[in-house]
Design a protein around this motif. Sequence first.
Motif, PDB file in Angstrom:
ATOM      1  N   THR A   1       0.842  -1.191   0.000  1.00  0.00           N
ATOM      2  CA  THR A   1       0.000   0.000   0.000  1.00  0.00           C
ATOM      3  C   THR A   1       0.875   1.239   0.000  1.00  0.00           C
ATOM      4  O   THR A   1       2.014   1.222   0.480  1.00  0.00           O
TER       5      THR A   1
ATOM      6  N   ARG B   1      -0.337   4.126   1.306  1.00  0.00           N
ATOM      7  CA  ARG B   1      -0.784   4.934   2.439  1.00  0.00           C
ATOM      8  C   ARG B   1      -0.097   4.477   3.721  1.00  0.00           C
ATOM      9  O   ARG B   1       0.442   3.381   3.804  1.00  0.00           O
ATOM     10  N   SER B   2      -0.205   5.329   4.731  1.00  0.00           N
ATOM     11  CA  SER B   2       0.368   5.006   6.034  1.00  0.00           C
ATOM     12  C   SER B   2      -0.333   3.792   6.639  1.00  0.00           C
ATOM     13  O   SER B   2      -1.562   3.692   6.621  1.00  0.00           O
ATOM     14  N   GLN B   3       0.438   2.887   7.183  1.00  0.00           N
ATOM     15  CA  GLN B   3      -0.129   1.683   7.796  1.00  0.00           C
ATOM     16  C   GLN B   3      -0.816   2.006   9.119  1.00  0.00           C
ATOM     17  O   GLN B   3      -1.567   1.188   9.635  1.00  0.00           O
ATOM     18  N   LEU B   4      -0.595   3.189   9.668  1.00  0.00           N
ATOM     19  CA  LEU B   4      -1.244   3.589  10.911  1.00  0.00           C
ATOM     20  C   LEU B   4      -2.758   3.627  10.749  1.00  0.00           C
ATOM     21  O   LEU B   4      -3.498   3.211  11.645  1.00  0.00           O
ATOM     22  N   TYR B   5      -3.239   4.093   9.604  1.00  0.00           N
ATOM     23  CA  TYR B   5      -4.678   4.107   9.347  1.00  0.00           C
ATOM     24  C   TYR B   5      -5.239   2.689   9.337  1.00  0.00           C
ATOM     25  O   TYR B   5      -6.302   2.415   9.878  1.00  0.00           O
ATOM     26  N   TYR B   6      -4.497   1.810   8.700  1.00  0.00           N
ATOM     27  CA  TYR B   6      -4.949   0.427   8.606  1.00  0.00           C
ATOM     28  C   TYR B   6      -4.907  -0.277   9.964  1.00  0.00           C
ATOM     29  O   TYR B   6      -5.730  -1.136  10.245  1.00  0.00           O
TER      30      TYR B   6
ATOM     31  N   GLY C   1      -5.548   1.206  12.789  1.00  0.00           N
ATOM     32  CA  GLY C   1      -6.763   1.684  13.455  1.00  0.00           C
ATOM     33  C   GLY C   1      -7.991   0.915  12.996  1.00  0.00           C
ATOM     34  O   GLY C   1      -8.828   0.494  13.804  1.00  0.00           O
ATOM     35  N   LEU C   2      -8.088   0.710  11.691  1.00  0.00           N
ATOM     36  CA  LEU C   2      -9.197  -0.083  11.162  1.00  0.00           C
ATOM     37  C   LEU C   2      -9.120  -1.535  11.625  1.00  0.00           C
ATOM     38  O   LEU C   2     -10.142  -2.171  11.891  1.00  0.00           O
TER      39      LEU C   2
END
Length: 88
Positions: A50, A52-57, A59-60
């Motif tokens: 990905t 995008r930042s893995q931090l968002y993932y 959280g999900l």
Amino acid sequence: MSADADAQEPSGKARFIEALEVPRNARRGFGFGFVFTVAVFVFFIIIPGTNRSQLYYLGLAFVLAVGIGGIVTTVLTARTAYRLSKEL
């Protein structure tokens, strides 16, 4: 009846939770939720990669683990309650 005897005897709620095996069901439910979430995370985020930042993932993933864990715990507890109702 003394106050000491009342303090040592479990309350009705505690006996109800024990009879429904809620702690055991919660361990199983949230364990399944964690394993399921790790599998989804690896299959959909790690393997394909990905931008995008893995931090968002992460959280999900937390929300998914808690949600699935709660649903599985509820289903297991309902199954235990149904089984106990058949014994009455």
